[in-house]
Scaffold this motif. Structure first.
Motif, PDB file in Angstrom:
ATOM      1  N   ILE A   8       0.845  -1.197   0.000  1.00  0.00           N
ATOM      2  CA  ILE A   8       0.000   0.000   0.000  1.00  0.00           C
ATOM      3  C   ILE A   8       0.876   1.242   0.000  1.00  0.00           C
ATOM      4  O   ILE A   8       0.604   2.221  -0.711  1.00  0.00           O
ATOM      5  N   GLY A   9       1.959   1.218   0.800  1.00  0.00           N
ATOM      6  CA  GLY A   9       2.888   2.342   0.806  1.00  0.00           C
ATOM      7  C   GLY A   9       3.511   2.578  -0.553  1.00  0.00           C
ATOM      8  O   GLY A   9       3.658   3.719  -0.997  1.00  0.00           O
ATOM      9  N   GLU A  10       3.885   1.506  -1.254  1.00  0.00           N
ATOM     10  CA  GLU A  10       4.475   1.632  -2.585  1.00  0.00           C
ATOM     11  C   GLU A  10       3.449   2.135  -3.595  1.00  0.00           C
ATOM     12  O   GLU A  10       3.795   2.905  -4.516  1.00  0.00           O
ATOM     13  N   ILE A  11       2.196   1.726  -3.428  1.00  0.00           N
ATOM     14  CA  ILE A  11       1.129   2.213  -4.308  1.00  0.00           C
ATOM     15  C   ILE A  11       0.933   3.715  -4.100  1.00  0.00           C
ATOM     16  O   ILE A  11       0.833   4.491  -5.067  1.00  0.00           O
ATOM     17  N   ARG A  12       0.905   4.150  -2.834  1.00  0.00           N
ATOM     18  CA  ARG A  12       0.752   5.578  -2.550  1.00  0.00           C
ATOM     19  C   ARG A  12       1.963   6.363  -3.077  1.00  0.00           C
ATOM     20  O   ARG A  12       1.826   7.479  -3.580  1.00  0.00           O
ATOM     21  N   SER A  13       3.153   5.783  -2.944  1.00  0.00           N
ATOM     22  CA  SER A  13       4.354   6.438  -3.468  1.00  0.00           C
ATOM     23  C   SER A  13       4.269   6.601  -4.975  1.00  0.00           C
ATOM     24  O   SER A  13       4.648   7.650  -5.527  1.00  0.00           O
ATOM     25  N   ALA A  14       3.766   5.580  -5.665  1.00  0.00           N
ATOM     26  CA  ALA A  14       3.603   5.662  -7.119  1.00  0.00           C
ATOM     27  C   ALA A  14       2.606   6.762  -7.482  1.00  0.00           C
ATOM     28  O   ALA A  14       2.819   7.530  -8.436  1.00  0.00           O
ATOM     29  N   GLN A  15       1.511   6.850  -6.715  1.00  0.00           N
ATOM     30  CA  GLN A  15       0.531   7.913  -6.973  1.00  0.00           C
ATOM     31  C   GLN A  15       1.166   9.286  -6.788  1.00  0.00           C
ATOM     32  O   GLN A  15       0.972  10.192  -7.609  1.00  0.00           O
ATOM     33  N   PHE A  16       1.952   9.444  -5.715  1.00  0.00           N
ATOM     34  CA  PHE A  16       2.613  10.723  -5.461  1.00  0.00           C
ATOM     35  C   PHE A  16       3.556  11.085  -6.599  1.00  0.00           C
ATOM     36  O   PHE A  16       3.603  12.242  -7.035  1.00  0.00           O
ATOM     37  N   ASP A  17       4.320  10.103  -7.099  1.00  0.00           N
ATOM     38  CA  ASP A  17       5.247  10.361  -8.200  1.00  0.00           C
ATOM     39  C   ASP A  17       4.500  10.798  -9.461  1.00  0.00           C
ATOM     40  O   ASP A  17       4.926  11.732 -10.164  1.00  0.00           O
ATOM     41  N   VAL A  18       3.402  10.105  -9.778  1.00  0.00           N
ATOM     42  CA  VAL A  18       2.649  10.432 -10.997  1.00  0.00           C
ATOM     43  C   VAL A  18       2.024  11.817 -10.892  1.00  0.00           C
ATOM     44  O   VAL A  18       2.129  12.639 -11.813  1.00  0.00           O
ATOM     45  N   VAL A  19       1.390  12.098  -9.750  1.00  0.00           N
ATOM     46  CA  VAL A  19       0.714  13.388  -9.594  1.00  0.00           C
ATOM     47  C   VAL A  19       1.736  14.530  -9.577  1.00  0.00           C
ATOM     48  O   VAL A  19       1.507  15.588 -10.174  1.00  0.00           O
ATOM     49  N   SER A  20       2.878  14.312  -8.911  1.00  0.00           N
ATOM     50  CA  SER A  20       3.923  15.347  -8.886  1.00  0.00           C
ATOM     51  C   SER A  20       4.473  15.577 -10.283  1.00  0.00           C
ATOM     52  O   SER A  20       4.765  16.715 -10.674  1.00  0.00           O
ATOM     53  N   TYR A  21       4.636  14.494 -11.043  1.00  0.00           N
ATOM     54  CA  TYR A  21       5.128  14.608 -12.419  1.00  0.00           C
ATOM     55  C   TYR A  21       4.150  15.432 -13.269  1.00  0.00           C
ATOM     56  O   TYR A  21       4.547  16.321 -14.019  1.00  0.00           O
ATOM     57  N   LEU A  22       2.848  15.146 -13.141  1.00  0.00           N
ATOM     58  CA  LEU A  22       1.846  15.881 -13.913  1.00  0.00           C
ATOM     59  C   LEU A  22       1.811  17.345 -13.514  1.00  0.00           C
ATOM     60  O   LEU A  22       1.700  18.235 -14.367  1.00  0.00           O
ATOM     61  N   PHE A  23       1.947  17.607 -12.202  1.00  0.00           N
ATOM     62  CA  PHE A  23       1.905  18.991 -11.743  1.00  0.00           C
ATOM     63  C   PHE A  23       3.123  19.767 -12.242  1.00  0.00           C
ATOM     64  O   PHE A  23       3.027  20.947 -12.589  1.00  0.00           O
ATOM     65  N   SER A  24       4.284  19.109 -12.284  1.00  0.00           N
ATOM     66  CA  SER A  24       5.501  19.785 -12.741  1.00  0.00           C
ATOM     67  C   SER A  24       5.455  20.101 -14.227  1.00  0.00           C
ATOM     68  O   SER A  24       6.198  20.963 -14.702  1.00  0.00           O
ATOM     69  N   ASP A  25       4.604  19.397 -14.974  1.00  0.00           N
ATOM     70  CA  ASP A  25       4.484  19.655 -16.410  1.00  0.00           C
ATOM     71  C   ASP A  25       3.725  20.942 -16.716  1.00  0.00           C
ATOM     72  O   ASP A  25       3.704  21.406 -17.851  1.00  0.00           O
ATOM     73  N   ILE A  26       3.068  21.486 -15.706  1.00  0.00           N
ATOM     74  CA  ILE A  26       2.329  22.733 -15.903  1.00  0.00           C
ATOM     75  C   ILE A  26       3.298  23.879 -15.660  1.00  0.00           C
ATOM     76  O   ILE A  26       3.751  24.082 -14.544  1.00  0.00           O
ATOM     77  N   THR A  27       3.656  24.627 -16.664  1.00  0.00           N
ATOM     78  CA  THR A  27       4.629  25.704 -16.519  1.00  0.00           C
ATOM     79  C   THR A  27       3.975  26.953 -15.967  1.00  0.00           C
ATOM     80  O   THR A  27       2.748  27.092 -15.948  1.00  0.00           O
ATOM     81  N   ALA A  28       4.818  27.892 -15.539  1.00  0.00           N
ATOM     82  CA  ALA A  28       4.303  29.130 -14.922  1.00  0.00           C
ATOM     83  C   ALA A  28       3.447  29.937 -15.888  1.00  0.00           C
ATOM     84  O   ALA A  28       2.538  30.657 -15.489  1.00  0.00           O
ATOM     85  N   GLU A  29       3.743  29.806 -17.196  1.00  0.00           N
ATOM     86  CA  GLU A  29       2.985  30.597 -18.156  1.00  0.00           C
ATOM     87  C   GLU A  29       1.553  30.103 -18.317  1.00  0.00           C
ATOM     88  O   GLU A  29       0.736  30.760 -18.954  1.00  0.00           O
ATOM     89  N   ASP A  30       1.246  28.957 -17.730  1.00  0.00           N
ATOM     90  CA  ASP A  30      -0.116  28.450 -17.793  1.00  0.00           C
ATOM     91  C   ASP A  30      -1.030  29.127 -16.773  1.00  0.00           C
ATOM     92  O   ASP A  30      -2.229  28.920 -16.782  1.00  0.00           O
ATOM     93  N   PHE A  31      -0.463  29.886 -15.832  1.00  0.00           N
ATOM     94  CA  PHE A  31      -1.250  30.434 -14.736  1.00  0.00           C
ATOM     95  C   PHE A  31      -1.489  31.935 -14.911  1.00  0.00           C
ATOM     96  O   PHE A  31      -0.727  32.628 -15.578  1.00  0.00           O
ATOM     97  N   LYS A  32      -2.493  32.443 -14.244  1.00  0.00           N
ATOM     98  CA  LYS A  32      -2.694  33.876 -14.123  1.00  0.00           C
ATOM     99  C   LYS A  32      -1.953  34.334 -12.872  1.00  0.00           C
ATOM    100  O   LYS A  32      -2.088  33.748 -11.824  1.00  0.00           O
TER     101      LYS A  32
END
Length: 548
Positions: free
Chosen positions: A215-239
């Protein structure tokens, strides 16, 4: 578990193996169970920590989605998919865990899932049993493919594939872990698959711990995926909802004679206008209670010069050794109202006299015959612009595996001095000072047999050890002494029987004396001679052991 018919001899061997396992369990089961309880609590705590971190990332996703739904929407959709896949996987592993507890404890004790969920692992009576867990995970298949362990592996593989797809990663990527197709081995060296390695004849406490680890490894995988997706959003995407003036400097600690150049960066500026930067030295407060610039400072403020690419730097005058303050403001037009607005900043820097920093990374001494790592640096000076030196007769070389230096000291040296020069200009090398270190010989190791220096010991343990090992106690360096010879003695029928051998291993005569010893018989290991990395020979401590 096997699908073939066992011979009477095989059945007898299997029975003997079970008896031996049971006997061993009598000695180690409590320690083993205590260890699993501790590890399981740690895994449950880790899962809770991951849940908090994951929620923080989703919270940031929500904030940015409100600012720019068109840009953030596709990434948020993938993040929500990752959450759905993870929750489904965690629910399944929890269902396996609770079903396993009910089967092992029996429905009279644990009648339903809710009871299993609220019963701590330490209160389970069958936590040291493996029969029901093995039946549950293997279901009469020796490799586990027909049992719950096979189903668990297939679900993990499917989950991992879907999560990698969200990151546009290939299926053979090892980015998320959760690898189940590796090669494993049991204690005898025989190959195993993932199911056998984790669940074959493992006790209930171990199974629960492993499932919580998954379960810990599953949660770690989720954290890695979500962090990766969030990092793909550059500053120019925001107001942007904030404009601020920032002071950026590569180094706020300079040497006398150098120039301090902090960079002033204005965040979220309008590219159609160039802001003006004003600054005053000698103060960190240029505004009144209402935040307005005081007129006196307006009159004596200097204007910072704009350089290439629109960057603005301050040129602060070097006023000698000590701490120096400065403050100022950035003047620019508001993109909405067109009115001039000021954004204040402040900072400080330190001017220091030339100094040398030399730190022994292990201890405050150098040891003869070993590699002593040291860190040599000068504040504000790059490492490639430093030339260190050392007392004649000693050796100073740069560590090829890092930024540290290695000092070796020969016999006969009592102190060693490290000095350095730093490059301050094209051909200007300044002396940065020196530091003296004491020189000592490496301390004696402690002679041990199977971790014992004295006391009682099992005869078989002593025979299995078969050697004297010199151990460095409370010493930071990784080095080894070699035992050259020793004498073992014992008393038999009132007579002192000594035996001497070369090296650190028991001779055949010594082993025979130990093999034929009686309970309470003492063995003395003396005159232990060992040589160290500095070339000296040491007489180590004697060892006194009594057969229990």
């Amino acid at each position: 578990m096997a699908g073939y018919k066992e011979t009477p001899r095989q059945k007898m061997i299997a029975m003997m193996y079970l008896v031996l396992t049971a006997l061993l369990a009598l000695n180690v089961s409590k320690q083993m169970l205590d260890a699993f309880l501790v590890v399981n609590e740690s895994m449950e705590s880790t899962v809770e920590n991951f849940d908090g971190k994951i929620e923080d990332v989703y919270h940031e996703f929500g904030k940015q989605f409100q600012l720019n739904q068109n840009k953030v929407g596709p990434y948020k959709l993938k993040a929500d998919t990752a959450k759905s896949l993870t929750e489904e996987m965690v629910r399944y592993i929890d269902s396996v865990k609770y079903a396993l507890i009910i089967r092992s404890e029996g429905k009279r004790r644990i009648p339903d899932v809710e009871t299993a969920k609220n019963t701590p692992l330490k209160e389970l009576k069958t936590k040291d049993k493996y029969t029901e867990p093995t039946r549950y995970f293997f279901a009469r298949s020796e490799d586990g493919t027909k049992g719950e362990s096979g189903k668990l592996r297939r679900k993990i593989d499917a989950y991992r594939t879907k999560m990698l797809q969200l990151m546009n990663e290939p299926e053979n990527s090892d980015r998320l872990g959760l690898i189940t197709d590796g090669v494993y081995y049991d204690a005898s060296g025989s190959p195993q698959n993932w199911m056998q390695h984790n669940f074959y004849y493992t006790i209930l406490a171990a199974d629960i711990t492993i499932l919580n680890k998954l379960i810990g490894e599953i949660r770690s995988a989720q954290f890695d995926v979500v962090s990766y997706l969030f990092s793909d959003i550059t500053a120019e995407d925001f107001k942007f909802d904030k404009v601020s003036a920032e002071v950026i400097s590569q180094n706020s600690y300079i040497l006398q004679g150098q120039t301090y150049e902090p960079k002033i960066l204005v965040a979220a500026t309008d590219s159609k206008q160039s802001p003006k930067v004003y600054y005053v030295e000698g103060t960190d407060k240029i505004t009144n209670g209402d935040g307005e610039i005081i007129d006196a400072y307006k009159n004596k403020a200097r204007i910072a010069k704009e350089r290439e690419n629109g960057d603005v730097y301050l040129e602060l005058r070097n006023k000698g050794v000590g701490s120096h303050d400065y403050a100022g403001w950035v003047e620019m037009s508001d993109p909405i109202t067109g009115k001039t607005k000021n954004y204040n900043f402040k900072g400080s820097y330190v001017v220091a006299p030339p100094s040398l920093t030399v730190a022994a990374t292990k201890m405050n001494v150098f040891y003869i015959g070993v590699e002593n790592p040291v860190s040599i640096s000068v504040p504000g000076i790059a490492s490639e612009n430093i030339k260190p030196g050392i007392t004649q007769g000693c050796n100073l070389t740069q560590d090829p595996n890092g930024v540290d230096w290695i000092v070796t000291v020969p016999k006969g040296i009592r102190t060693a001095t490290i000095s350095a020069k730093a490059k301050m200009g094209e051909n200007d090398w300044q002396d940065m000072g020196s530091r003296e270190f004491r020189v000592k010989r490496v301390p004696d190791p402690v002679a041990e047999i199977a971790g014992y220096k004295e006391g009682t010991i099992d005869r078989n343990t002593l025979l299995a050890a078969n050697a004297i090992i010199p151990v460095m106690k409370d010493f930071e360096f990784d080095l080894n002494f070699v035992v050259n010879s020793f004498t073992m003695g014992t008393i038999i029928n009132g007579d002192w029987i000594p035996k001497t051998t070369q090296g650190n291993r028991f001779s055949a005569e010594m082993a025979n004396l130990i093999r034929n010893s009686r309970r309470g018989q003492k063995f003395f290991f003396e005159n232990i001679q060992a040589s160290g990395p500095d070339g000296t020979t040491r007489t180590l401590n004697a060892i006194s052991l009594t057969i229990q």
